[in-house]
Design a protein around this motif. Sequence first.
Motif, PDB file in Angstrom:
ATOM      1  N   GLY A  41      10.798 -27.751   4.001  1.00  0.00           N
ATOM      2  CA  GLY A  41      11.720 -28.475   3.699  1.00  0.00           C
ATOM      3  C   GLY A  41      11.187 -29.630   2.365  1.00  0.00           C
ATOM      4  N   LEU A  42       9.922 -29.558   2.500  1.00  0.00           N
ATOM      5  CA  LEU A  42       9.267 -30.547   1.498  1.00  0.00           C
ATOM      6  C   LEU A  42       9.209 -30.306   0.021  1.00  0.00           C
ATOM      7  CD1 LEU A  42       7.268 -33.184   1.272  1.00  0.00           C
ATOM      8  CD2 LEU A  42       5.441 -31.486   1.476  1.00  0.00           C
ATOM      9  N   SER A  43       8.724 -28.853  -0.216  1.00  0.00           N
ATOM     10  CA  SER A  43       8.471 -28.411  -1.520  1.00  0.00           C
ATOM     11  C   SER A  43      10.010 -28.558  -2.356  1.00  0.00           C
ATOM     12  CB  SER A  43       7.612 -27.318  -1.537  1.00  0.00           C
ATOM     13  OG  SER A  43       7.863 -26.953  -2.895  1.00  0.00           O
ATOM     14  N   GLU A  44       9.810 -28.790  -3.696  1.00  0.00           N
ATOM     15  CA  GLU A  44      11.124 -28.798  -4.424  1.00  0.00           C
ATOM     16  C   GLU A  44      10.826 -27.502  -5.214  1.00  0.00           C
ATOM     17  OE1 GLU A  44      11.343 -32.239  -6.956  1.00  0.00           O
ATOM     18  OE2 GLU A  44      11.663 -33.775  -5.230  1.00  0.00           O
ATOM     19  N   GLU A  45      10.208 -26.370  -4.686  1.00  0.00           N
ATOM     20  CA  GLU A  45      10.074 -25.154  -5.217  1.00  0.00           C
ATOM     21  C   GLU A  45      10.238 -24.352  -4.008  1.00  0.00           C
ATOM     22  OE1 GLU A  45       5.992 -24.920  -6.349  1.00  0.00           O
ATOM     23  OE2 GLU A  45       6.398 -26.511  -7.976  1.00  0.00           O
ATOM     24  N   ASP A  46      10.428 -22.862  -4.286  1.00  0.00           N
ATOM     25  CA  ASP A  46      10.324 -21.889  -3.137  1.00  0.00           C
ATOM     26  C   ASP A  46       9.323 -22.053  -2.356  1.00  0.00           C
ATOM     27  OD1 ASP A  46      12.888 -20.971  -3.872  1.00  0.00           O
ATOM     28  OD2 ASP A  46      12.135 -19.399  -5.185  1.00  0.00           O
ATOM     29  N   ILE A  47       9.306 -21.828  -0.923  1.00  0.00           N
ATOM     30  CA  ILE A  47       8.261 -22.100   0.039  1.00  0.00           C
ATOM     31  C   ILE A  47       7.720 -20.552   0.244  1.00  0.00           C
ATOM     32  CG2 ILE A  47       9.431 -21.960   2.148  1.00  0.00           C
ATOM     33  CD1 ILE A  47       8.046 -24.319   3.138  1.00  0.00           C
ATOM     34  N   ARG A  48       6.236 -20.602   0.591  1.00  0.00           N
ATOM     35  CA  ARG A  48       5.691 -19.629   0.927  1.00  0.00           C
ATOM     36  C   ARG A  48       6.163 -19.428   2.451  1.00  0.00           C
ATOM     37  NH1 ARG A  48      -0.078 -21.672   0.527  1.00  0.00           N
ATOM     38  NH2 ARG A  48       1.211 -23.446   0.825  1.00  0.00           N
ATOM     39  N   VAL A  49       6.544 -18.163   2.567  1.00  0.00           N
ATOM     40  CA  VAL A  49       6.911 -17.656   4.063  1.00  0.00           C
ATOM     41  C   VAL A  49       6.106 -16.452   4.388  1.00  0.00           C
ATOM     42  CG1 VAL A  49       8.746 -17.061   5.948  1.00  0.00           C
ATOM     43  CG2 VAL A  49       9.168 -18.324   3.916  1.00  0.00           C
TER      44      VAL A  49
END
Length: 179
Positions: free
Chosen positions: A146-154
């Motif tokens: 929820g922090l990043s304003e980009e896609d997150i690494r999952v």
Amino acid sequence: MIKLQSKFALPPQSSCEYQSSQDGRYAWFLCVAHEENDVCLEEIQAEVKLELLNANPLQISKMEIESWLTSFFADFHWKLHASLRRTELREKGVSLFFAVCYEHDLYFVQFGRLFCAVTKGNKLETVGRNWKNYHVQTLRDLNLLGLSEEDIRVKPQKFHLEENESLVVLPGKVAVKVF
């Protein structure tokens, strides 16, 4: 047999939840934590649990679970991002550990400051992301959900848990003391 012990869950700062099949062979486990202790975290954690309950991960086949984990948490990151932006929290991301268990096979994702290990006799071996030096990483490197304003690494991970082993999920501050 599935057993969940929670020693560090202190609502609203952190929580542990699970759901299992009646025979206990299939289950999901959720641990959510945040560094701050704010009432708005209760709503955030309820949102996380509700999303998972609605997604019904126990109905997903073992062959599809890694793909589901990747897509579910990539999408859920954006919903959580929007919710956290409306709060007064200083850190607008959460640490999260989520695992789906198929008998002895665990498929899990971890974000932020939650780390896991496996007990092997009297020894602990780390599994998943490395806890070392987590406290000197940038927020971006911590990969908070929820922090990043980009896609997150999952990055889903798979682990086979032997009959006499236990999985332990630890918050970062405790991991430093234990390891």
